[in-house]
Design a protein around this motif. Sequence first.
Motif, PDB file in Angstrom:
ATOM      1  N   TRP A 188      74.893  -7.081  35.924  1.00  0.00           N
ATOM      2  CA  TRP A 188      74.232  -6.095  35.119  1.00  0.00           C
ATOM      3  C   TRP A 188      74.273  -4.688  35.363  1.00  0.00           C
ATOM      4  CZ3 TRP A 188      70.055  -7.641  31.280  1.00  0.00           C
ATOM      5  CH2 TRP A 188      70.386  -9.106  30.765  1.00  0.00           C
ATOM      6  N   GLN A 189      74.263  -3.813  34.357  1.00  0.00           N
ATOM      7  CA  GLN A 189      74.071  -2.351  35.012  1.00  0.00           C
ATOM      8  C   GLN A 189      72.624  -2.237  35.285  1.00  0.00           C
ATOM      9  OE1 GLN A 189      75.390   0.474  31.956  1.00  0.00           O
ATOM     10  NE2 GLN A 189      77.218  -0.040  31.879  1.00  0.00           N
ATOM     11  N   ARG A 190      72.383  -1.461  36.259  1.00  0.00           N
ATOM     12  CA  ARG A 190      71.222  -1.169  37.130  1.00  0.00           C
ATOM     13  C   ARG A 190      70.010  -0.977  35.854  1.00  0.00           C
ATOM     14  NH1 ARG A 190      74.303   2.517  40.057  1.00  0.00           N
ATOM     15  NH2 ARG A 190      75.077   1.456  42.010  1.00  0.00           N
ATOM     16  N   ALA A 191      70.213   0.115  35.037  1.00  0.00           N
ATOM     17  CA  ALA A 191      69.093   0.475  34.138  1.00  0.00           C
ATOM     18  C   ALA A 191      68.757  -0.743  33.163  1.00  0.00           C
ATOM     19  CB  ALA A 191      69.548   1.668  33.246  1.00  0.00           C
ATOM     20  N   ASP A 192      69.803  -1.447  32.703  1.00  0.00           N
ATOM     21  CA  ASP A 192      69.440  -2.576  31.782  1.00  0.00           C
ATOM     22  C   ASP A 192      68.795  -3.748  32.566  1.00  0.00           C
ATOM     23  OD1 ASP A 192      71.407  -2.417  29.115  1.00  0.00           O
ATOM     24  OD2 ASP A 192      71.667  -0.935  30.660  1.00  0.00           O
ATOM     25  N   ALA A 193      69.361  -4.095  33.822  1.00  0.00           N
ATOM     26  CA  ALA A 193      68.858  -5.087  34.419  1.00  0.00           C
ATOM     27  C   ALA A 193      67.008  -4.529  34.946  1.00  0.00           C
ATOM     28  CB  ALA A 193      69.239  -4.905  35.795  1.00  0.00           C
ATOM     29  N   ALA A 194      66.882  -3.425  35.020  1.00  0.00           N
ATOM     30  CA  ALA A 194      65.499  -3.118  35.154  1.00  0.00           C
ATOM     31  C   ALA A 194      64.588  -3.093  33.691  1.00  0.00           C
ATOM     32  CB  ALA A 194      65.118  -1.553  35.429  1.00  0.00           C
ATOM     33  N   ARG A 195      65.220  -2.912  32.676  1.00  0.00           N
ATOM     34  CA  ARG A 195      64.573  -3.017  31.410  1.00  0.00           C
ATOM     35  C   ARG A 195      64.549  -4.413  31.247  1.00  0.00           C
ATOM     36  NH1 ARG A 195      64.746   1.237  28.167  1.00  0.00           N
ATOM     37  NH2 ARG A 195      64.018   0.886  25.995  1.00  0.00           N
ATOM     38  N   PHE A 196      65.328  -5.465  31.344  1.00  0.00           N
ATOM     39  CA  PHE A 196      65.030  -6.836  31.072  1.00  0.00           C
ATOM     40  C   PHE A 196      64.014  -7.421  31.981  1.00  0.00           C
ATOM     41  CE2 PHE A 196      66.486 -11.237  31.875  1.00  0.00           C
ATOM     42  CZ  PHE A 196      65.942 -11.861  30.695  1.00  0.00           C
TER      43      PHE A 196
END
Length: 290
Positions: free
Chosen positions: A197-205
């Motif tokens: 995952w991309q970092r920001a998307d991983a954090a959002r999830f």
Amino acid sequence: MPLVATAASLPLVEACWHALVLGIVQGLTEFLPISSTAHLKVVPVLLGWGDPGVAFTAVIQLGSIAAVLGYFRKDLAEVGSGVSRAFRHGQWKDPSARLGVAIVLGTVPILLAGLAVKVLLPGYETSPLRSLTSIAIVSIVMALLLAVAELVGRRRRLLGAVTPRDGLLVGLAQALALIPGVSRSGSTLTASLFDGWQRADAARFSFLLGIPAITLAGLVELKSAFGSVENGGVIPMLVGIAAAAVVSWLAIAWLLRFLQQNSTWIFVIYRLLFGLVILMGFRGLEGVTP
């Protein structure tokens, strides 16, 4: 001595001050990958206040839940609409519907693990897993895992491509957060990075996935936490929840912006130092009470 047990004996202003500080600590650390549970154990011990206990730790998280619900209200509305359409028209390939399914599946592991802890480990609150030494070691191990994930993760996947498999995989990592020092945000972020995952998307999830788990944990302990305080002790608890809500909102906004342009190495270094400092200098405070 737990904060919830001492609120009755503390002056109201002092009890509110303790709760305010711990609410700020909760808000700063719940969504950063550094473990709120560990910091809510370590910080009050270092300040001479004692361990606030599992009940207080869980209930003050309700402030963080209020923040994440407010911050992601549009995302949650889209997920609800997507799941509703999927039930009506069978559109389960819709990204919002898939995200909803992933959140549900990802919540199952931590629910089962939490139930197992309640039933099989009645003395969990005072178990060695909650000791400063254990927290320090776990923090170091998780820092190393995050470092490896940062090095090998491909960072290509986006939240719109989430699948039920992702929910289950990241949910299994989330269940590890029942161990103080693991960090729910840290374990889910690490698992997502390993999964490309991309970092920001991983954090959002990670934030969205944490909503059911943190909410249920807080509600389960709500009665015992408020029931254990007297003489105005509810007021300090509310102060802590409010502080956690405000600071959590700010932490969420900051982390999402930060991870769009930066790596997670700052958290790797912090967790390593956090664990090493405890191991080298603060284990003697383990039994400190006010």
